[in-house]
Design a protein around this motif. Sequence first.
Motif, PDB file in Angstrom:
ATOM      1  N   GLU A 151      -0.865   5.491  13.938  1.00  0.00           N
ATOM      2  CA  GLU A 151      -1.546   4.847  13.039  1.00  0.00           C
ATOM      3  C   GLU A 151      -1.626   5.344  11.379  1.00  0.00           C
ATOM      4  O   GLU A 151      -1.175   6.282  11.451  1.00  0.00           O
ATOM      5  CB  GLU A 151      -3.267   5.061  13.611  1.00  0.00           C
ATOM      6  CG  GLU A 151      -3.294   4.197  14.957  1.00  0.00           C
ATOM      7  CD  GLU A 151      -4.806   4.500  15.379  1.00  0.00           C
ATOM      8  OE1 GLU A 151      -5.602   5.144  14.571  1.00  0.00           O
ATOM      9  OE2 GLU A 151      -5.051   3.932  16.533  1.00  0.00           O
ATOM     10  N   PHE A 152      -1.778   4.478  10.620  1.00  0.00           N
ATOM     11  CA  PHE A 152      -1.800   4.871   9.289  1.00  0.00           C
ATOM     12  C   PHE A 152      -3.061   4.150   8.387  1.00  0.00           C
ATOM     13  O   PHE A 152      -3.187   3.065   8.542  1.00  0.00           O
ATOM     14  CB  PHE A 152      -0.436   4.598   8.550  1.00  0.00           C
ATOM     15  CG  PHE A 152      -0.366   5.044   7.153  1.00  0.00           C
ATOM     16  CD1 PHE A 152       0.067   6.419   6.833  1.00  0.00           C
ATOM     17  CD2 PHE A 152      -0.472   4.067   6.004  1.00  0.00           C
ATOM     18  CE1 PHE A 152      -0.005   6.824   5.549  1.00  0.00           C
ATOM     19  CE2 PHE A 152      -0.442   4.571   4.865  1.00  0.00           C
ATOM     20  CZ  PHE A 152      -0.253   5.937   4.461  1.00  0.00           C
ATOM     21  N   LEU A 171       5.171   2.119  12.944  1.00  0.00           N
ATOM     22  CA  LEU A 171       3.588   2.283  13.069  1.00  0.00           C
ATOM     23  C   LEU A 171       3.129   1.105  14.028  1.00  0.00           C
ATOM     24  O   LEU A 171       3.655   0.092  14.061  1.00  0.00           O
ATOM     25  CB  LEU A 171       2.809   1.996  11.830  1.00  0.00           C
ATOM     26  CG  LEU A 171       3.053   3.104  10.820  1.00  0.00           C
ATOM     27  CD1 LEU A 171       2.646   2.701   9.536  1.00  0.00           C
ATOM     28  CD2 LEU A 171       2.516   4.404  11.277  1.00  0.00           C
ATOM     29  N   SER A 172       2.007   1.607  14.751  1.00  0.00           N
ATOM     30  CA  SER A 172       1.382   0.406  15.706  1.00  0.00           C
ATOM     31  C   SER A 172       0.112  -0.067  15.137  1.00  0.00           C
ATOM     32  O   SER A 172      -0.421  -1.338  15.575  1.00  0.00           O
ATOM     33  CB  SER A 172       0.991   1.164  17.063  1.00  0.00           C
ATOM     34  OG  SER A 172       0.089   2.319  16.813  1.00  0.00           O
ATOM     35  N   SER A 173      -0.251   0.579  14.231  1.00  0.00           N
ATOM     36  CA  SER A 173      -1.656   0.203  13.551  1.00  0.00           C
ATOM     37  C   SER A 173      -1.805   0.576  12.229  1.00  0.00           C
ATOM     38  O   SER A 173      -1.493   1.580  11.576  1.00  0.00           O
ATOM     39  CB  SER A 173      -2.992   0.815  14.337  1.00  0.00           C
ATOM     40  OG  SER A 173      -3.976   0.223  13.929  1.00  0.00           O
ATOM     41  N   VAL A 174      -2.211  -0.218  11.222  1.00  0.00           N
ATOM     42  CA  VAL A 174      -2.474   0.072   9.953  1.00  0.00           C
ATOM     43  C   VAL A 174      -3.755  -0.394   9.113  1.00  0.00           C
ATOM     44  O   VAL A 174      -4.381  -1.724   9.504  1.00  0.00           O
ATOM     45  CB  VAL A 174      -1.297  -0.625   8.851  1.00  0.00           C
ATOM     46  CG1 VAL A 174      -1.527  -0.396   7.464  1.00  0.00           C
ATOM     47  CG2 VAL A 174      -0.080  -0.123   9.219  1.00  0.00           C
ATOM     48  N   THR A 175      -4.648   0.499   8.542  1.00  0.00           N
ATOM     49  CA  THR A 175      -5.765   0.081   8.065  1.00  0.00           C
ATOM     50  C   THR A 175      -5.649   0.141   6.537  1.00  0.00           C
ATOM     51  O   THR A 175      -5.324   1.189   6.014  1.00  0.00           O
ATOM     52  CB  THR A 175      -7.077   1.054   8.557  1.00  0.00           C
ATOM     53  OG1 THR A 175      -7.066   1.025   9.970  1.00  0.00           O
ATOM     54  CG2 THR A 175      -8.449   0.680   7.793  1.00  0.00           C
ATOM     55  N   LEU A 194       4.097  -3.067  15.247  1.00  0.00           N
ATOM     56  CA  LEU A 194       2.778  -3.075  14.556  1.00  0.00           C
ATOM     57  C   LEU A 194       2.096  -4.241  15.325  1.00  0.00           C
ATOM     58  O   LEU A 194       2.377  -5.203  15.461  1.00  0.00           O
ATOM     59  CB  LEU A 194       3.146  -3.780  13.160  1.00  0.00           C
ATOM     60  CG  LEU A 194       1.845  -3.828  12.331  1.00  0.00           C
ATOM     61  CD1 LEU A 194       1.382  -2.252  11.984  1.00  0.00           C
ATOM     62  CD2 LEU A 194       1.883  -4.324  10.921  1.00  0.00           C
ATOM     63  N   GLU A 195       1.017  -3.711  15.872  1.00  0.00           N
ATOM     64  CA  GLU A 195       0.052  -4.341  16.814  1.00  0.00           C
ATOM     65  C   GLU A 195      -1.198  -4.788  16.144  1.00  0.00           C
ATOM     66  O   GLU A 195      -1.569  -6.027  16.473  1.00  0.00           O
ATOM     67  CB  GLU A 195      -0.381  -3.696  18.019  1.00  0.00           C
ATOM     68  CG  GLU A 195       0.661  -3.270  19.007  1.00  0.00           C
ATOM     69  CD  GLU A 195       0.357  -2.196  19.937  1.00  0.00           C
ATOM     70  OE1 GLU A 195      -0.943  -2.131  20.177  1.00  0.00           O
ATOM     71  OE2 GLU A 195       1.410  -1.977  20.956  1.00  0.00           O
ATOM     72  N   SER A 196      -1.740  -4.101  15.122  1.00  0.00           N
ATOM     73  CA  SER A 196      -3.119  -4.532  14.596  1.00  0.00           C
ATOM     74  C   SER A 196      -2.857  -4.225  12.666  1.00  0.00           C
ATOM     75  O   SER A 196      -2.537  -3.089  12.569  1.00  0.00           O
ATOM     76  CB  SER A 196      -4.068  -3.989  15.433  1.00  0.00           C
ATOM     77  OG  SER A 196      -4.268  -2.474  15.017  1.00  0.00           O
ATOM     78  N   VAL A 197      -3.600  -5.008  12.168  1.00  0.00           N
ATOM     79  CA  VAL A 197      -3.670  -4.776  10.730  1.00  0.00           C
ATOM     80  C   VAL A 197      -5.145  -5.148  10.207  1.00  0.00           C
ATOM     81  O   VAL A 197      -5.742  -6.333  10.657  1.00  0.00           O
ATOM     82  CB  VAL A 197      -2.612  -5.558   9.932  1.00  0.00           C
ATOM     83  CG1 VAL A 197      -2.974  -5.151   8.435  1.00  0.00           C
ATOM     84  CG2 VAL A 197      -1.351  -5.305  10.341  1.00  0.00           C
TER      85      VAL A 197
END
Length: 375
Positions: A151-152, A171-175, A194-197
Motif C-alpha cells: 500500500e502507498f 502496488l495493491s492499494s493507493v490512497t 492495483l486493486e483499490s484507489v
Amino acid sequence: TITKGRICPAAPPLPTPARLPFQPSVGSHTSMRMLLPSSGLQVTQTLICSGAGPIGSPGKEAGAPASTNWTSVTIPSSVTSIGQYAFEDCTGLTSIRMPSVINSISQTAFIGCSNVKSYNTYDGNYFYADGVLYSKSFDKLVAHPQAVTGEFTVSDSTKTINSYAFHGCALSSVTISDKVETIQEYAFANCSQLESVKLSAKLTSIASNTFRNCTSLQAITLPENISSIGSYAFYGCSGLTSVTLPDNIVSVGAYAFSGCKGIKSLSIPKDASTIGQAAFENCDGLEEIYIYGRNTKIYDTASAIPSAAVIYGYADSQAEKYALKYNRTFVELTCSHEFGGWSADIDSKGRANTYENSFKWLIDSGIGTASYNVN
C-alpha cells in the motif's frame, strides 16, 4: 545522446572492463560504459554513464539499449537531463542514482523498468523520500519505483501526480491525499496488481489513460467535483465491477470504459452532455445503463453502448433516439420525489402516479424545473 540499441560497427569484443561507444546524434557528448567482472556476461552488471549533456533524445528509439543484466545505474554530475525512453525496458535495474545537477527528467525515461525499487538523488532539482522521486518543492510526485508492493499513501505536500508516475507499479492499494489537485495522464496505467484507489476530493477530472489496463481494479468512486472522464481513462480494467459517477459529470470520453467486462450497471447523471465514441465498447457484462439527461448526446455508433444492455431514459430523449436507431431495448424512466416526509412518483411527462396528502414542490425531472400541485 545515446541512440537506443545501436552499437558502433567497429566495436571490438568485450574486454574487462570495456567501453562500448554507441552511435551518437549530432552535437552529443554522452556515452556509456559497462564494467564487467572477468567471469563474463552471466553476472550482475553495473551501468555507469559518462560524458556530458543529455541522456536520450525525443523519440522512442533514443536512449540506452534495454538490458536485463544491469541492476543499477549511476549517472554522473556531468549529465544534465534524461530524455524520453532513455532507459525503457531495462528490466534488470533495481536502483537508479542521479546527481543534483539534473534539471529535467522525461516522464517516460524509466518506463518499463519493472524491477526498480528506489530512486536516489542528491539535493538539487529533485528529491527522494523512501525511494520515491519528487520535485524540489515536493509538490509533484515524479516517479514511484515499480517493484515496490503493498500500500502507498500520497503525502499532503503533493499537489500533482505526474504522467506515468505509477506506470506499471506493483502496488495493491493507493490512497491519494485530498491535497492533490491534479493526476496527469497515464499516471497509473498498466498497474496490473492495483486493486483499490481512494481519490482526492479536490480532483475535477480524470485524465486520459489514467487507469488504463489496471486489470485488478475492482471498484472506484469518483469524487463529487469530477466533471469529465478522459478518453481511455479506465480502458481494459477488466476486473472493475462497480463505478460510481458523481452528479457533476459532463462528459465521458472515447473508450473511457471500453473492455470493463465486469460492470453490470451504470448511471449517467442528468448534466452529462456527451458519451464518447465506444465509451462502453466490449463491456460484455453490462446489463443496464441509466441515462438521466434528456439531451445527453451518445456518440453515433453502435459500439458506444453494448447491444445487450438495456437503456433507461426519458421519453423523447437522446437516449431513446439512440435506442431506436440501433434497435436496443429501451425503458422509459419515471422519477420519485420527496418533500416534507411525503412522496410521489412522477413519470417523464410530469404526471403523478401515486401520492399522499396535498403538497407543492419544485423538482428537476430532467425536462426542466417545474412546479406540481398534487391534491
